[in-house]
Each structure stands twice: as C-alpha cells, then as structure tokens.
Scaffold this active site. Structure first.
Site, PDB file in Angstrom:
ATOM      1  N   ARG A  15     -10.950  -3.477   6.603  1.00  0.00           N
ATOM      2  CA  ARG A  15     -12.112  -3.553   5.792  1.00  0.00           C
ATOM      3  C   ARG A  15     -12.389  -4.852   5.082  1.00  0.00           C
ATOM      4  O   ARG A  15     -13.507  -5.191   4.509  1.00  0.00           O
ATOM      5  CB  ARG A  15     -12.384  -2.396   5.256  1.00  0.00           C
ATOM      6  CG  ARG A  15     -12.375  -1.151   6.049  1.00  0.00           C
ATOM      7  CD  ARG A  15     -12.200   0.318   4.937  1.00  0.00           C
ATOM      8  NE  ARG A  15     -10.721   0.432   5.051  1.00  0.00           N
ATOM      9  CZ  ARG A  15     -10.265   1.659   4.702  1.00  0.00           C
ATOM     10  NH1 ARG A  15     -10.846   2.365   4.106  1.00  0.00           N
ATOM     11  NH2 ARG A  15      -8.856   1.663   4.510  1.00  0.00           N
ATOM     12  N   THR A  81       0.402   5.213   7.353  1.00  0.00           N
ATOM     13  CA  THR A  81       1.110   5.420   6.190  1.00  0.00           C
ATOM     14  C   THR A  81       2.228   6.066   6.237  1.00  0.00           C
ATOM     15  O   THR A  81       3.528   5.651   5.881  1.00  0.00           O
ATOM     16  CB  THR A  81       0.410   5.623   5.145  1.00  0.00           C
ATOM     17  OG1 THR A  81      -0.254   7.024   5.340  1.00  0.00           O
ATOM     18  CG2 THR A  81      -0.676   4.825   4.426  1.00  0.00           C
ATOM     19  N   ASN A 229      -9.822  -1.759  -0.550  1.00  0.00           N
ATOM     20  CA  ASN A 229     -10.130  -1.893   0.895  1.00  0.00           C
ATOM     21  C   ASN A 229     -10.928  -2.767   1.492  1.00  0.00           C
ATOM     22  O   ASN A 229     -10.840  -3.305   2.820  1.00  0.00           O
ATOM     23  CB  ASN A 229     -10.652  -0.522   1.347  1.00  0.00           C
ATOM     24  CG  ASN A 229      -9.443   0.761   1.196  1.00  0.00           C
ATOM     25  OD1 ASN A 229      -8.354   0.501   1.245  1.00  0.00           O
ATOM     26  ND2 ASN A 229      -9.959   1.852   0.585  1.00  0.00           N
ATOM     27  N   ARG A 334      -2.888 -33.671 -14.828  1.00  0.00           N
ATOM     28  CA  ARG A 334      -2.416 -33.099 -13.728  1.00  0.00           C
ATOM     29  C   ARG A 334      -1.061 -33.818 -13.316  1.00  0.00           C
ATOM     30  O   ARG A 334      -0.738 -34.824 -13.990  1.00  0.00           O
ATOM     31  CB  ARG A 334      -3.426 -33.212 -12.405  1.00  0.00           C
ATOM     32  CG  ARG A 334      -3.693 -34.603 -12.030  1.00  0.00           C
ATOM     33  CD  ARG A 334      -4.554 -34.760 -11.016  1.00  0.00           C
ATOM     34  NE  ARG A 334      -4.885 -36.100 -10.652  1.00  0.00           N
ATOM     35  CZ  ARG A 334      -4.297 -36.994  -9.872  1.00  0.00           C
ATOM     36  NH1 ARG A 334      -3.304 -36.453  -8.925  1.00  0.00           N
ATOM     37  NH2 ARG A 334      -4.513 -38.133  -9.705  1.00  0.00           N
TER      38      ARG A 334
HETATM   39  C1  UD1 Z   1      -4.528   6.096   1.711  1.00  0.00           C
HETATM   40  C2  UD1 Z   1      -4.370   7.870   1.966  1.00  0.00           C
HETATM   41  C3  UD1 Z   1      -5.687   8.337   1.117  1.00  0.00           C
HETATM   42  C4  UD1 Z   1      -5.648   7.911  -0.185  1.00  0.00           C
HETATM   43  C5  UD1 Z   1      -5.680   6.494  -0.469  1.00  0.00           C
HETATM   44  C6  UD1 Z   1      -5.574   5.795  -1.699  1.00  0.00           C
HETATM   45  C7  UD1 Z   1      -3.253   8.055   3.956  1.00  0.00           C
HETATM   46  C8  UD1 Z   1      -3.301   8.422   5.343  1.00  0.00           C
HETATM   47  N1  UD1 Z   1      -4.238   7.906   3.246  1.00  0.00           N
HETATM   48  O1  UD1 Z   1      -5.586   5.910   2.460  1.00  0.00           O
HETATM   49  O2  UD1 Z   1      -5.197   9.686   1.516  1.00  0.00           O
HETATM   50  O3  UD1 Z   1      -6.630   8.374  -0.885  1.00  0.00           O
HETATM   51  O4  UD1 Z   1      -4.538   5.682   0.516  1.00  0.00           O
HETATM   52  O5  UD1 Z   1      -5.852   4.569  -2.058  1.00  0.00           O
HETATM   53  O6  UD1 Z   1      -2.037   7.764   3.644  1.00  0.00           O
HETATM   54  N2  UD1 Z   1      -0.367   0.468   5.472  1.00  0.00           N
HETATM   55  C9  UD1 Z   1       0.970   0.199   5.947  1.00  0.00           C
HETATM   56  N3  UD1 Z   1       0.979   0.477   7.348  1.00  0.00           N
HETATM   57  C10 UD1 Z   1       0.080   1.270   8.084  1.00  0.00           C
HETATM   58  C11 UD1 Z   1      -1.128   1.594   7.335  1.00  0.00           C
HETATM   59  C12 UD1 Z   1      -1.078   1.395   5.974  1.00  0.00           C
HETATM   60  O7  UD1 Z   1       1.929  -0.344   5.527  1.00  0.00           O
HETATM   61  O8  UD1 Z   1       0.628   1.347   9.270  1.00  0.00           O
HETATM   62  C13 UD1 Z   1      -0.322   0.407   4.031  1.00  0.00           C
HETATM   63  C14 UD1 Z   1      -1.849  -0.626   3.599  1.00  0.00           C
HETATM   64  O9  UD1 Z   1      -1.250  -1.808   3.661  1.00  0.00           O
HETATM   65  C15 UD1 Z   1      -2.122  -0.060   2.298  1.00  0.00           C
HETATM   66  C16 UD1 Z   1      -1.566   1.190   2.109  1.00  0.00           C
HETATM   67  O10 UD1 Z   1      -0.740   1.390   3.083  1.00  0.00           O
HETATM   68  O11 UD1 Z   1      -1.510  -0.898   1.090  1.00  0.00           O
HETATM   69  C17 UD1 Z   1      -2.628   2.193   2.300  1.00  0.00           C
HETATM   70  O12 UD1 Z   1      -3.481   2.055   3.431  1.00  0.00           O
HETATM   71  P1  UD1 Z   1      -5.032   2.313   3.502  1.00  0.00           P
HETATM   72  O13 UD1 Z   1      -5.385   1.972   5.158  1.00  0.00           O
HETATM   73  O14 UD1 Z   1      -5.685   1.162   2.628  1.00  0.00           O
HETATM   74  O15 UD1 Z   1      -5.045   3.508   3.331  1.00  0.00           O
HETATM   75  P2  UD1 Z   1      -6.404   4.313   2.887  1.00  0.00           P
HETATM   76  O16 UD1 Z   1      -7.437   4.516   3.917  1.00  0.00           O
HETATM   77  O17 UD1 Z   1      -6.746   3.749   1.658  1.00  0.00           O
HETATM   78 CA    CA Z   2      -6.547   1.809   0.249  1.00  0.00          CA
END
Ligand code: UD1
Ligand code: CA
Length: 469
Positions: A15, A81, A229, A334
């Site tokens: 995003r 996650t 995000n 600088r």
């Molecule tokens: C996630 C939660 C959601 C919560 C929100 C809070 C899950 C499935 N959902 O959603 O319930 O409300 O956070 O901010 O957990 N990441 C990885 N590897 C992956 C995917 C993600 O390391 O394969 C990391 C991302 O870098 C990020 C974090 O996990 O820092 C959260 O991932 P993101 O995709 O932002 O999850 P949300 O959709 O925000």
């Molecule tokens: Ca997030």
C-alpha cells in the site's frame, strides 16, 4: 520469567505503492529515523533476553537498521504475519518464557503501554493477551470478536462480514504469548482466508479452542496503536510523533514558538530556556544547551550547541558550537565544523571542515574551507579560502588576531601568522609572518583628468555609430 520479542518487518508494504525493490515499508523514515527504530526503542527498556526481527522484502535495508540491536531472521517469501513469526522458531521455539510479538509499522507504541500489557498478561496468568484499541474508523484493522465479553477471535478486514465490519475494537498487532504455546499454535495455521496467508491472528482462535487463557488489553491512547500501511498514514503518524516530542520538550522548559512547523527528532535533546523559532528542523544526534535562540528557518543535523547562542536562518550539519555565538542569517556549516565561544559569523557564509576560534568574526559573504582560524581573527567580507586545486584539498591556518582584508583570496596551503594583516583584495599564496602586512595586488595609479578624456571618447564613438545607421 524470561521475555522475548519478535518484530515483524518483512512485509512488502504494497500500500506504500513504491516501485523500489530495495526499501521495505519499515525503513521509511519519520524525522530521519526509520519507522522500525521507533519500535525497537520502545521495546528496549523492557529488558528482553532476545529481540528477533523478521526481515524479508527490502530486507538488506531493514537488516542494516536492526542488526546491531536485534537478532535477524529472514522470511524469504511473505506468506503472512503467522508465517513471519514461524521464521523465528529456530531461535525461540524451545525456550520457556513469554514472547511479545509486534509489528515494525507501529511507531507510536510506547514502553509504558508495552509494560502495562505485559503486566496484565502476568497478573491474569494469561497464555495470550492482545493489545486492542477502539477506533472511530476501524477500516483496515483486524476486528476483535467477543462473546459474553470474552475474546473468541480476530477477523481480518478482508474476511469481515458486514456485521463484523461494524466492530470498532481492533487488533493493534501487539501480543504477549506463552512462548511454547505460540510456536505450537503456529503449526496449525491454515491459509483458507481471503488473503491466502498464514494469519498470526488465527493463533488466537486456536488458543481459545484449546481452552487456553486469552485476554485483551485496551490501549488508553488509541493513537499508540496506529499502523502505517500507506503514505497518508505515514504523514499522520509523523505528525503525532512530532506533537509528542514537541510537547515533552515544552513541558521540560523549551519554548517552541510554532510546534506545527517545528520538526525535532527523538534523538535530539534541548536545555531549558532555549527558544525554537518557526520552520526549524533539528535532526540526528543534536544536543542543544540552555538559553539559546534557534531559527527561524534553521536546519541542524548532528549539531552540538552550548549556551546563550543566537542562530538564525542557518543550515548546519556535523557542527559543534560553543557559547554566546551569533550565527547567521544564512550560515551554512558542514563537514566537521567547530565554532568556538563568542564567535560571530554573519550573513551568507559557508564553512566546511573549519575550526573557527574564540571571539573571531566573519561578518559577510565568505567561504572558508579546510582551515583553522585562531582567536580574535577578523575575516573580511568576501574572503575565500581556495582549498581545492582540482585534485587535492589543502589546509590553511590563520593564527590569533590576524586581520584578513575584504575580498582576499587565500590559496591553500598557507599559514598566516599571529597578528598579521592582509590588505583588502589580496591573493595570498605564501605564508605571512606574525605581525607582517601582506599586500598582493597591483599598485594603484591615478591619471590626472583622464576620466574626462574617456567620456569624450565614448561620446564620439556613439555619435559615429548613429551616423552609420
Ligand atoms: C495486521 C493484523 C491486523 C491488525 C494490524 C494492526 C494480521 C493478519 N493482521 O494487519 O489484525 O489489526 O496488523 O496494525 O496479522 N509482515 C511480515 N511478513 C508477512 C506479512 C507481514 O513480516 O508475510 C509484517 C509487515 O512488515 C508489518 C506487519 O507484519 O510490519 C503487519 O503486516 P501488515 O501487512 O501491515 O498487516 P495489517 O494488514 O496491517
Ligand atoms: Ca499494518
């Protein structure tokens, strides 16, 4: 009980709509500091035996940020996650203790809230405690499903029914788990959801189904749980962080005339009675003492400032300033500059790799590069230290009490002795002895009445050219 932490930072950050493959979402910066560094800084004071960061997309960049303070594991493919936490299993799975899992994209989280969350987890003797918050607009977050007041599951936005979308208590993405039970539950995650990912949030349902003790802890300040995000949320979180930093400084005795236009990094310290004027950026490892006036329109990065200085409209990087100086308007410093007590460096000057001595003055329009200037020196308007021959940079010393006349060019390397006097307009390329006067320019010749002759010639010339037309 031993405590561990896992920071999830492997996600692509789709995003953010970046076309770059080399940067991860958590390496985007707020006030010059990567987002994930805020999370590490909030975790550190808790005293974890181990902090593990999961890196993946743009992982080289994330790794550089986190490797000094945390262990790093790689998630090569971003399968969600839950899958990300599994990557930490070689380091954590067999250990007895409790594990905090948080996201690398929630930079507003504080140590106080983390401690309170862990506190509740321990007093309730929970196996899993989730940090939640209540939002006016819960769009995008996982919703906390409760039955009879007890949490039973987390439903991701993409999987919500219309009814579930109305729930405004959301998952903040911060959890405390019984470590062993966490890794056992992860083995049972499935990908039968709208995103086709292993959701960490499904671990909660698994705990509930097994009859493990699960609870929630509602964050007092919902803004702490805001995740980044997209770039709109990045700017919103940046604003909240700025407000938090500025407020703490104001309450500690610093005046900030216009907090809306003042950007102070969390790594900056400022002493009481210092006034920060509008449009000022103070970044990096900057330390400012008491009773200074800084700005307006001033940028500092890695600057140390003593007491009682007045610095206006200036751009300073890697600079150390003593006490009672007056700098600017429009000073640029600088490349390692030291400005000593009571110095005055006025309008439109540039200093690069210079030590500028106590009580010395450089009032206007000069460039000083690769030089040390002693005490009580006067650098006249428009002085240039020519420190570069196209290949090499060389160094010049100007000793105490020397006087450099306006419009002089000092061709490095030279030594200008103590008390020496350089006549205005000189081009100096040899050392000057102490108390000597150096003059290096053509002698002036005055021709009697010759201005009149010149004027006459000019008039004749113009009359001729008119006739020709
Ligand atoms: C996630 C939660 C959601 C919560 C929100 C809070 C899950 C499935 N959902 O959603 O319930 O409300 O956070 O901010 O957990 N990441 C990885 N590897 C992956 C995917 C993600 O390391 O394969 C990391 C991302 O870098 C990020 C974090 O996990 O820092 C959260 O991932 P993101 O995709 O932002 O999850 P949300 O959709 O925000
Ligand atoms: Ca997030």
């Amino acid at each position: 009980m031993e405590k561990f932490a896992v920071i999830l930072a492997a996600g692509k950050g789709t995003r953010m709509k970046s076309r770059r493959e080399d940067i991860s979402k958590v390496s985007f910066q707020i006030l010059g500091q990567p987002i994930v560094q805020y999370v590490i800084n909030a975790l550190k004071p808790i005293g974890f035996s181990k902090i593990v960061t999961v890196v993946g997309f743009g992982g080289q960049t994330t790794n550089k940020i986190v490797e000094e303070e945390t262990d790093v594991v790689w998630q090569k493919e971003q399968k969600g996650t839950g899958h990300a936490v599994m990557m930490a299993s070689p380091l954590l799975e067999s250990l007895e203790g409790e594990t905090v899992v948080c996201c690398g994209d929630t930079p507003l989280l504080t140590t106080a809230t983390l401690s309170a969350l862990i506190g509740k987890h321990e007093t309730r003797q929970n196996d899993l405690t989730v940090l939640t918050s209540v939002l006016d607009d819960p769009t995008g977050y996982g919703r906390i499903k409760k039955e009879n007041g007890k949490v039973v599951g987390i439903v991701e936005q993409k999987d919500c029914t219309e009814e579930e979308k109305q729930i405004n208590e959301v998952n903040a993405g911060v959890y405390v788990f019984n470590n062993r039970k966490l890794f056992a539950a992860l083995r049972n995650l499935r990908t039968d959801n709208a995103a086709g990912e292993y959701y960490l949030t499904d671990a909660l349902g698994i705990f509930v189904a097994k009859g493990d003790r699960v609870g929630t802890f509602i964050a007092q300040n919902f803004s702490e749980t805001l995740g980044i995000n997209d770039r709109y949320q990045l700017a919103k979180c940046a604003k909240l962080i700025r407000e938090r930093i500025n407020k703490a400084l104001m309450l500690s005795g610093v005046s900030i005339e216009d907090p809306e236009t003042t950007y102070i990094a969390p790594t900056v310290s400022i002493g009481p009675d210092t006034v920060i004027c509008p449009n000022t950026h103070l970044l990096g490892l900057t330390t400012i003492g008491e009773n200074n006036s800084i700005g307006p329109d001033t940028y500092f990065k890695n600057v140390t400032v003593g007491r009682n200085n007045r610095i206006i409209y200036s751009h300073l990087v890697d600079t150390i300033i003593g006490n009672e100086t007056t700098l600017g308007p429009w000073l640029r410093a600088r490349g390692s500059v030291v400005i000593k007590d009571r110095a005055h460096i006025g309008n439109f000057n540039e200093l690069k790799n210079v030590i500028f001595g106590e009580g010395s003055k450089c009032a206007h329009l000069s460039y000083l590069g690769d030089a040390d200037i002693g005490a009580e020196v006067n650098v006249g308007c428009g002085t240039i230290i020519a420190n570069y021959d196209g290949v090499n940079k060389t160094h010049t010393s100007v000793k105490d009490k020397a006087f450099i006349g306006s419009g002089s060019t000092i061709i490095s390397p030279v030594i200008i002795g103590e008390g020496a006097f350089i006549a205005a307009g000189s081009t100096i390329n040899k050392d000057v002895d102490p108390d000597a006067m150096a003059i290096a320019r053509c002698r002036q010749e005055n021709k009697c009445e010759y201005a009149k002759t010149l004027r006459r010639k000019a008039i004749l010339k113009s009359q001729k050219s008119k006739k020709l037309k």
